[in-house]
Design an enzyme around this catalytic site. Sequence first.
Site, PDB file in Angstrom:
ATOM      1  N   HIS A 114       0.785  -0.971   0.016  1.00  0.00           N
ATOM      2  CA  HIS A 114       0.126  -0.098   0.055  1.00  0.00           C
ATOM      3  C   HIS A 114       0.821   1.499   0.047  1.00  0.00           C
ATOM      4  O   HIS A 114       0.431   2.269   0.539  1.00  0.00           O
ATOM      5  CB  HIS A 114      -0.988   0.112   1.124  1.00  0.00           C
ATOM      6  CG  HIS A 114      -1.820  -1.204   1.367  1.00  0.00           C
ATOM      7  ND1 HIS A 114      -2.980  -1.413   0.864  1.00  0.00           N
ATOM      8  CD2 HIS A 114      -1.355  -2.398   2.088  1.00  0.00           C
ATOM      9  CE1 HIS A 114      -3.445  -2.466   1.160  1.00  0.00           C
ATOM     10  NE2 HIS A 114      -2.511  -3.290   1.831  1.00  0.00           N
ATOM     11  N   SER A 168      17.001  20.680 -16.090  1.00  0.00           N
ATOM     12  CA  SER A 168      15.933  21.391 -16.351  1.00  0.00           C
ATOM     13  C   SER A 168      16.428  22.583 -16.933  1.00  0.00           C
ATOM     14  O   SER A 168      17.091  23.239 -16.452  1.00  0.00           O
ATOM     15  CB  SER A 168      15.057  21.627 -15.196  1.00  0.00           C
ATOM     16  OG  SER A 168      14.391  22.972 -15.424  1.00  0.00           O
ATOM     17  N   LYS A 219      17.930  20.949 -10.791  1.00  0.00           N
ATOM     18  CA  LYS A 219      17.071  19.612 -11.028  1.00  0.00           C
ATOM     19  C   LYS A 219      18.081  18.678 -11.891  1.00  0.00           C
ATOM     20  O   LYS A 219      18.682  18.984 -12.677  1.00  0.00           O
ATOM     21  CB  LYS A 219      16.052  19.892 -11.876  1.00  0.00           C
ATOM     22  CG  LYS A 219      14.891  20.472 -10.853  1.00  0.00           C
ATOM     23  CD  LYS A 219      13.396  20.310 -11.280  1.00  0.00           C
ATOM     24  CE  LYS A 219      12.848  19.117 -11.374  1.00  0.00           C
ATOM     25  NZ  LYS A 219      11.636  19.116 -12.312  1.00  0.00           N
ATOM     26  N   GLU A 233      10.792   7.956 -16.880  1.00  0.00           N
ATOM     27  CA  GLU A 233       9.730   8.631 -17.421  1.00  0.00           C
ATOM     28  C   GLU A 233       9.151   8.077 -18.515  1.00  0.00           C
ATOM     29  O   GLU A 233       7.685   7.741 -18.908  1.00  0.00           O
ATOM     30  CB  GLU A 233       9.665  10.221 -17.235  1.00  0.00           C
ATOM     31  CG  GLU A 233       9.610  10.643 -15.722  1.00  0.00           C
ATOM     32  CD  GLU A 233      10.058  12.097 -15.607  1.00  0.00           C
ATOM     33  OE1 GLU A 233       8.967  12.791 -15.487  1.00  0.00           O
ATOM     34  OE2 GLU A 233      11.131  12.445 -15.978  1.00  0.00           O
TER      35      GLU A 233
END
Length: 462
Positions: free
Chosen positions: A156, A277, A283, A290
């Site tokens: 979970h 980025s 970043k 992804e």
Amino acid sequence: MKKPWGGRFKTSTSKTTESFTESISFDRRLWRYDIEGSIAHAKMLAKQGIISEDDSKRIIEGLKEIANEIEGGRFKFRFDLEDIHMNIETALAKKIGDAAGKLHTARSRNDQIALDLRLYLRDESKDMLSLINRFQKTLLDIASKHINSLMPGYTHMQRAQPVLLSHHLLAYIEMLHRDKDRFKDTLKRINILPLGAGAIAGTTFPIDRMYIAKLLNFDDVTQNSIDSVSDRDFVIEFLSDASILMMHLSRLAEEIVLWSTEEFRFIQLPDAFATGSSAMPQKKNPDIAELVRGKTGRVYGNLFSILTVMKGLPLSYNRDLQEDKPSLFDTIDTLKACLNILNEMLPEIKFNTKRMYETASDGYSTATDIAEYLVKKGLPFRKAHEITGKLVLHCISKNRRLDKLTIKELKKFSPLISDDIYPIMKIEKSLEEKRSTGGTSPVEVKRQIKRIRRILDIENKQ
Ligand code: ARG
């Protein structure tokens, strides 16, 4: 340009029709298989006395020359010739003249394309199997290095029980194993020869289908000509195998994304496999993971595309079937790209094992072990569960760690608790005890690593 079907037509095809119906822009990728199939067909025609040995030889030589030209990039594919079959046949006619016109005896493009696709998918399935194998080996090498690295296991998305990082990685190897099994099983149904079905009904010529099957290494021949030209189950199966595989890669990708966050800090991505980025200088983005996750959508889409194309098709061949190829090719390219880049990236990922260990030990992840300890002291599991639950609640409200409670405090929850509970609350101990088959104890995980390595070695030799 005169079409092979031109006899029935008075005027020529419009340019718009040509560009709307062509498939050469994508089915040219089947050229090798188209030629291989035609060579086998020409041999069979001569063996059966349907065409002369001489014509057959000239056809085969011509086809081999064309193969060389395509291979060397010297072949000019023509859109007005619609598809790969007609491009090659027309080139053959230019080379050897009239004899070329005999190649298509006892054959139709309907059984020809079914054959090309099966030959192509047979090769691609084998490629897929070796790519998955290689990736499993990469995962196994990483797992072998982390036989002592502990991490929190989740259910979970909540910390559940401590597990070995190697155990977690082996889970993916198991999934990939089943993926290979699925591709292997599909391969059995791919490897059946459809040629000889003709356009739909078979042929009046005395062809020898088993002979062609032998030449092309097929296990058998299809048994119904109508089915042979309209069946694309094997494509659908391959695309579903591919979708399940992508789903597995996507879950791994998701964990890479998650684990690389500031919140988790379980892994550090290699610079070579991350991007920055353009707006936020701090970043480092997990774009590869992804994109693997994102491309999964495309692969599912391709499966749905062909399922939808097929669902309303009356028997037998319909031109709609041409639409199977762009989806199929896209899935194959996508899968290969994903497996390749994950295979390169994973060995470069740095696991922050210290952080993983701390995260595994600062929660209540040994609660189940405490419950099991009470069961071994004579309590029914449900009762033991309840007592441990109260213990955890107490710790949460007092902001204490389970293993820092005194024996006096612990005894308040159950008189069965004594000093021997402390080792139980150590995550190393918790792990060691999980010795059931498939469990996370180092002994069992080492056994699994050995077992998998043996299987992969055997498969590599095949
Ligand atoms: N381009 C076609 C396909 O991909 C080849 C078969 C065409 N057959 C025909 N009768 N038009 O399915």
